[in-house]
Design a protein around this motif. Sequence first.
Motif: not given
Length: 69
Positions: A19-22, A26-28, A38-39
Amino acid sequence: MADWGPVVIAVVLFVLLSPGLLFQLPGRGRVVEFGGMHTSGISILVHTIIFFGLLTIFLIAVGVHIYTG
């Protein structure tokens, strides 16, 4: 002979679905964010479910095998 298929598939999926790499699902602030680094707890859960689903498809349904020896 050793079967390296499950190991290779699991490592590649683990790196791509971190999570957050590519991407983060769901996003923030949005449903999907790309490269946010971010995660959150819910995104970890979603990425874990996607990881095990894809791993099951590749290993059981498709039957990926890489033999050495």
